[in-house]
Enzyme design. Structure first.
Site, PDB file in Angstrom:
ATOM      1  N   ASP A 240      -5.406  39.488  32.941  1.00 48.91           N
ATOM      2  CA  ASP A 240      -6.545  38.795  32.344  1.00 48.91           C
ATOM      3  C   ASP A 240      -6.684  39.127  30.866  1.00 48.91           C
ATOM      4  O   ASP A 240      -6.051  40.056  30.350  1.00 48.91           O
ATOM      5  CB  ASP A 240      -7.836  39.181  33.062  1.00 48.91           C
ATOM      6  CG  ASP A 240      -7.897  38.676  34.491  1.00 48.91           C
ATOM      7  OD1 ASP A 240      -7.276  37.630  34.767  1.00 48.91           O
ATOM      8  OD2 ASP A 240      -8.546  39.326  35.329  1.00 48.91           O
TER       9      ASP A 240
ATOM     10  N   TYR B 122      -1.230  49.853  38.786  1.00 49.98           N
ATOM     11  CA  TYR B 122      -2.175  49.679  37.682  1.00 49.98           C
ATOM     12  C   TYR B 122      -2.824  51.018  37.352  1.00 49.98           C
ATOM     13  O   TYR B 122      -3.030  51.856  38.235  1.00 49.98           O
ATOM     14  CB  TYR B 122      -3.265  48.669  38.046  1.00 49.98           C
ATOM     15  CG  TYR B 122      -2.841  47.231  37.913  1.00 49.98           C
ATOM     16  CD1 TYR B 122      -3.060  46.527  36.732  1.00 49.98           C
ATOM     17  CD2 TYR B 122      -2.210  46.572  38.963  1.00 49.98           C
ATOM     18  CE1 TYR B 122      -2.670  45.198  36.608  1.00 49.98           C
ATOM     19  CE2 TYR B 122      -1.816  45.243  38.849  1.00 49.98           C
ATOM     20  CZ  TYR B 122      -2.053  44.566  37.663  1.00 49.98           C
ATOM     21  OH  TYR B 122      -1.660  43.249  37.540  1.00 49.98           O
TER      22      TYR B 122
END
Length: 263
Positions: free
Chosen positions: A57, A115
């Site tokens: 994003d 992540y």
């Protein structure tokens, strides 16, 4: 005249997502994908389209993004890397390139994705870490956060941590590793799974941040069991999130580029 053969390449990319509207190409907006495709097309002397391991994003960073593309152009690895980087801004960098077999796919060949979320945990905000971490002023109980987070390990229905707009058909995912540690003023959260739902990491972190000394046991497990987004914490800022590492089968023999510290 002999027709040139298409070759497939994998590419390792690092970027600071602060200045882009996410990964995916969008008309009229500057994105990571559009910038990389423009640079590759100039070096290849033909239009190049890329597929990535994970679409990030706006504001999300990466040191472990992997992409693939095909080209009829012949270049040495060094020429590809130096050439493409010369057309990219200093916020995006190609770290490695490797010719791969036709059956390689940056997205579908991936075994897992890791992540990292970084929190700047201090009563005063940091100017230096402003776009590299999320500021939380209250002191976080890292030991309790870690203990609670272990209930997320394994395969579960992660509907409680799935944001609206998620296009995935199934809410089931498998988290294989979840570690939380403190490094002075930084709290570092590492999560590895086969894949992730929309905003899943940021929603998990948002829930972990809610934990304090008075939080009752099994707080995270109860949220997980509800299978309802309304029970989880808020979606935290994108600026603390990094696509850290993407794992592939050994048969592809891809380079491993993984920095332990990425601020």
């Amino acid at each position: 005249m002999k027709e040139k053969k298409n070759k497939k390449f994998a590419l390792g990319v690092e970027y600071d997502g602060s200045y882009y509207h996410g990964w995916q190409s969008q008309k009229g907006l500057s994105t990571i994908q559009s910038e990389i495709e423009k640079a590759l097309s100039k070096i290849a002397n033909h239009q190049v389209n890329v597929i990535c391991a994970g679409r990030t994003d706006s504001g999300v960073h990466s040191i472990g993004q992997v992409i693939h593309f095909t080209s009829i152009s012949f270049r040495s690895d060094f020429s590809w890397i130096v050439g493409v980087n010369s057309y990219l801004s200093k916020n995006i960098s190609v770290k490695w390139i490797k010719e791969v077999s036709e059956n390689f796919n940056a997205r579908y060949s991936a075994i897992s994705r890791s992540y990292r979320y970084i929190i700047y945990n201090h009563k005063c905000r940091s100017a230096i870490f402003r776009n590299r971490s999320n500021h939380v002023y209250k002191e976080l109980n890292v030991d309790k956060m870690y203990f609670e987070a272990q209930s997320l390990l394994g395969e579960h229905d992660f509907s409680s941590f799935r944001s609206s707009g998620c296009q995935s058909r199934s809410p089931f995912r498998t988290i294989t590793d979840l570690n939380i540690r403190r490094l002075k003023n930084l709290v570092i959260i590492d999560i590895t799974a086969n894949s992730f739902l929309y905003h899943m990491v940021r929603n998990i972190v948002g829930s972990l941040i809610q934990i304090n000394d008075n939080t009752k046991k099994n707080y995270i497990k109860k949220i997980l069991d509800k299978k309802d987004r309304n029970y989880a914490g808020p979606t935290v800022s994108a600026r603390g999130l990094y696509l850290f590492f993407v794992k592939y089968p050994m048969c592809f023999n891809l380079p491993i580029f993984k920095d332990d510290f990425i601020i």
